[in-house]
Motif scaffolding. Structure first.
Motif, PDB file in Angstrom:
ATOM      1  N   VAL A 234      37.235 -33.522   4.738  1.00 46.55           N
ATOM      2  CA  VAL A 234      38.670 -33.247   4.603  1.00 46.55           C
ATOM      3  C   VAL A 234      38.906 -32.200   3.520  1.00 46.55           C
ATOM      4  CG1 VAL A 234      40.911 -34.232   3.969  1.00 46.55           C
ATOM      5  CG2 VAL A 234      39.398 -35.475   5.534  1.00 46.55           C
ATOM      6  N   LEU A 235      38.228 -32.345   2.382  1.00 46.50           N
ATOM      7  CA  LEU A 235      38.380 -31.378   1.295  1.00 46.50           C
ATOM      8  C   LEU A 235      37.877 -29.993   1.708  1.00 46.50           C
ATOM      9  CD1 LEU A 235      37.377 -33.559  -1.789  1.00 46.50           C
ATOM     10  CD2 LEU A 235      39.666 -32.828  -1.104  1.00 46.50           C
ATOM     11  N   CYS A 236      36.751 -29.937   2.431  1.00 40.31           N
ATOM     12  CA  CYS A 236      36.230 -28.654   2.917  1.00 40.31           C
ATOM     13  C   CYS A 236      37.219 -28.004   3.885  1.00 40.31           C
ATOM     14  CB  CYS A 236      34.880 -28.841   3.596  1.00 40.31           C
ATOM     15  SG  CYS A 236      33.538 -29.072   2.439  1.00 40.31           S
ATOM     16  N   ALA A 237      37.801 -28.790   4.775  1.00 43.40           N
ATOM     17  CA  ALA A 237      38.775 -28.250   5.729  1.00 43.40           C
ATOM     18  C   ALA A 237      39.994 -27.708   4.988  1.00 43.40           C
ATOM     19  CB  ALA A 237      39.192 -29.336   6.725  1.00 43.40           C
ATOM     20  N   ARG A 238      40.456 -28.416   3.990  1.00 42.78           N
ATOM     21  CA  ARG A 238      41.616 -27.937   3.214  1.00 42.78           C
ATOM     22  C   ARG A 238      41.283 -26.657   2.450  1.00 42.78           C
ATOM     23  NH1 ARG A 238      45.350 -32.938   1.336  1.00 42.78           N
ATOM     24  NH2 ARG A 238      45.311 -33.965   3.339  1.00 42.78           N
ATOM     25  N   LEU A 239      40.090 -26.599   1.877  1.00 39.90           N
ATOM     26  CA  LEU A 239      39.665 -25.375   1.181  1.00 39.90           C
ATOM     27  C   LEU A 239      39.548 -24.210   2.160  1.00 39.90           C
ATOM     28  CD1 LEU A 239      36.980 -26.689  -1.325  1.00 39.90           C
ATOM     29  CD2 LEU A 239      39.119 -25.545  -1.889  1.00 39.90           C
ATOM     30  N   PHE A 240      39.022 -24.491   3.342  1.00 42.39           N
ATOM     31  CA  PHE A 240      38.911 -23.467   4.380  1.00 42.39           C
ATOM     32  C   PHE A 240      40.287 -22.901   4.716  1.00 42.39           C
ATOM     33  CE2 PHE A 240      39.104 -22.385   8.918  1.00 42.39           C
ATOM     34  CZ  PHE A 240      38.161 -21.370   8.959  1.00 42.39           C
ATOM     35  N   ILE A 241      41.261 -23.785   4.903  1.00 41.18           N
ATOM     36  CA  ILE A 241      42.629 -23.364   5.241  1.00 41.18           C
ATOM     37  C   ILE A 241      43.233 -22.549   4.096  1.00 41.18           C
ATOM     38  CG2 ILE A 241      44.979 -24.242   5.562  1.00 41.18           C
ATOM     39  CD1 ILE A 241      43.667 -26.566   7.182  1.00 41.18           C
ATOM     40  N   GLU A 242      43.075 -23.039   2.875  1.00 38.71           N
ATOM     41  CA  GLU A 242      43.655 -22.353   1.713  1.00 38.71           C
ATOM     42  C   GLU A 242      43.054 -20.971   1.493  1.00 38.71           C
ATOM     43  OE1 GLU A 242      43.278 -24.902  -1.694  1.00 38.71           O
ATOM     44  OE2 GLU A 242      44.410 -26.497  -0.720  1.00 38.71           O
ATOM     45  N   ASN A 243      41.759 -20.826   1.799  1.00 40.73           N
ATOM     46  CA  ASN A 243      41.059 -19.566   1.532  1.00 40.73           C
ATOM     47  C   ASN A 243      40.859 -18.722   2.782  1.00 40.73           C
ATOM     48  OD1 ASN A 243      40.639 -20.046  -1.281  1.00 40.73           O
ATOM     49  ND2 ASN A 243      39.136 -21.574  -0.684  1.00 40.73           N
ATOM     50  N   LEU A 244      41.566 -19.040   3.855  1.00 38.88           N
ATOM     51  CA  LEU A 244      41.397 -18.310   5.102  1.00 38.88           C
ATOM     52  C   LEU A 244      41.627 -16.819   4.886  1.00 38.88           C
ATOM     53  CD1 LEU A 244      40.777 -18.893   8.079  1.00 38.88           C
ATOM     54  CD2 LEU A 244      43.214 -18.794   8.503  1.00 38.88           C
ATOM     55  N   GLY A 245      40.674 -16.033   5.299  1.00 40.50           N
ATOM     56  CA  GLY A 245      40.778 -14.586   5.153  1.00 40.50           C
ATOM     57  C   GLY A 245      40.132 -14.064   3.876  1.00 40.50           C
ATOM     58  N   ALA A 246      39.854 -14.925   2.942  1.00 45.63           N
ATOM     59  CA  ALA A 246      39.225 -14.492   1.689  1.00 45.63           C
ATOM     60  C   ALA A 246      37.702 -14.650   1.789  1.00 45.63           C
ATOM     61  CB  ALA A 246      39.750 -15.333   0.528  1.00 45.63           C
ATOM     62  N   ASN A 247      36.983 -13.830   1.097  1.00 47.33           N
ATOM     63  CA  ASN A 247      35.517 -13.931   1.013  1.00 47.33           C
ATOM     64  C   ASN A 247      34.821 -13.969   2.375  1.00 47.33           C
ATOM     65  OD1 ASN A 247      35.800 -14.114  -1.808  1.00 47.33           O
ATOM     66  ND2 ASN A 247      36.138 -16.308  -1.660  1.00 47.33           N
ATOM     67  N   ASN A 248      35.335 -13.232   3.330  1.00 45.38           N
ATOM     68  CA  ASN A 248      34.746 -13.197   4.682  1.00 45.38           C
ATOM     69  C   ASN A 248      34.611 -14.588   5.280  1.00 45.38           C
ATOM     70  OD1 ASN A 248      34.478 -10.384   4.774  1.00 45.38           O
ATOM     71  ND2 ASN A 248      32.612 -10.508   3.549  1.00 45.38           N
ATOM     72  N   ASN A 249      35.546 -15.441   4.992  1.00 43.04           N
ATOM     73  CA  ASN A 249      35.578 -16.817   5.481  1.00 43.04           C
ATOM     74  C   ASN A 249      35.771 -16.789   6.994  1.00 43.04           C
ATOM     75  OD1 ASN A 249      35.861 -19.545   5.678  1.00 43.04           O
ATOM     76  ND2 ASN A 249      37.550 -19.702   4.235  1.00 43.04           N
ATOM     77  N   LYS A 250      34.713 -17.015   7.765  1.00 44.30           N
ATOM     78  CA  LYS A 250      34.790 -16.839   9.213  1.00 44.30           C
ATOM     79  C   LYS A 250      34.712 -18.128  10.008  1.00 44.30           C
ATOM     80  CE  LYS A 250      33.131 -12.176   9.197  1.00 44.30           C
ATOM     81  NZ  LYS A 250      32.267 -11.192   9.785  1.00 44.30           N
TER      82      LYS A 250
END
Length: 127
Positions: A68-84
């Motif tokens: 859950v925490l990873c999914a939230r971090l993914f959403i918050e950082n979407l588009g940053a650091n080549n988050n694909k």
């Protein structure tokens, strides 16, 4: 031009029951094509996943909390650091599908591009 605007205003505008945008040709209570596609996407899911959300998800062990925490971090950082992408792993029944669908729903409801793919589908793409 004034006449054209007057004619435009006389058209039978109806709000979409899903998003509220006004369209010509909709009947009262109908949804627009965009909302219908969105509904179709969610109606293909099993009933218990249709309202999947990361908020209020029952977390009964550390692995689920990490997902859950990873999914939230993914959403918050979407588009940053080549988050694909977001990769979830775990045993059967640990909540992977719920977290994946909740993340997918969150993104698509905010008009972000998202794709849900299982490991077997991914393996077939590389064959």
């Amino acid at each position: 031009m004034k006449r054209l605007i007057e004619e435009f205003d006389k058209l039978p505008w109806q709000p979409c029951a899903g998003c509220g945008t006004e369209y010509v040709g909709l009947k009262a209570g109908e949804t627009c094509d965009g909302c219908k596609r969105k509904e179709d996407k969610y109606n293909a899911l099993p009933a218990h996943y249709r309202n999947a959300s990361l908020n209020g998800m029952v977390v009964h062990d550390k692995k689920i909390l990490e997902m859950v925490l990873c999914a939230r971090l993914f959403i918050e950082n979407l588009g940053a650091n080549n988050n694909k992408g977001l990769y979830l792993s775990g045993t059967v029944g640990c909540g992977k599908t719920h977290v994946a669908i909740a993340t997918f729903r969150y993104l698509t409801e905010r008009h972000k591009t998202a794709k849900f793919i299982t490991v077997p589908e991914l393996i077939l793409k590389f064959r």
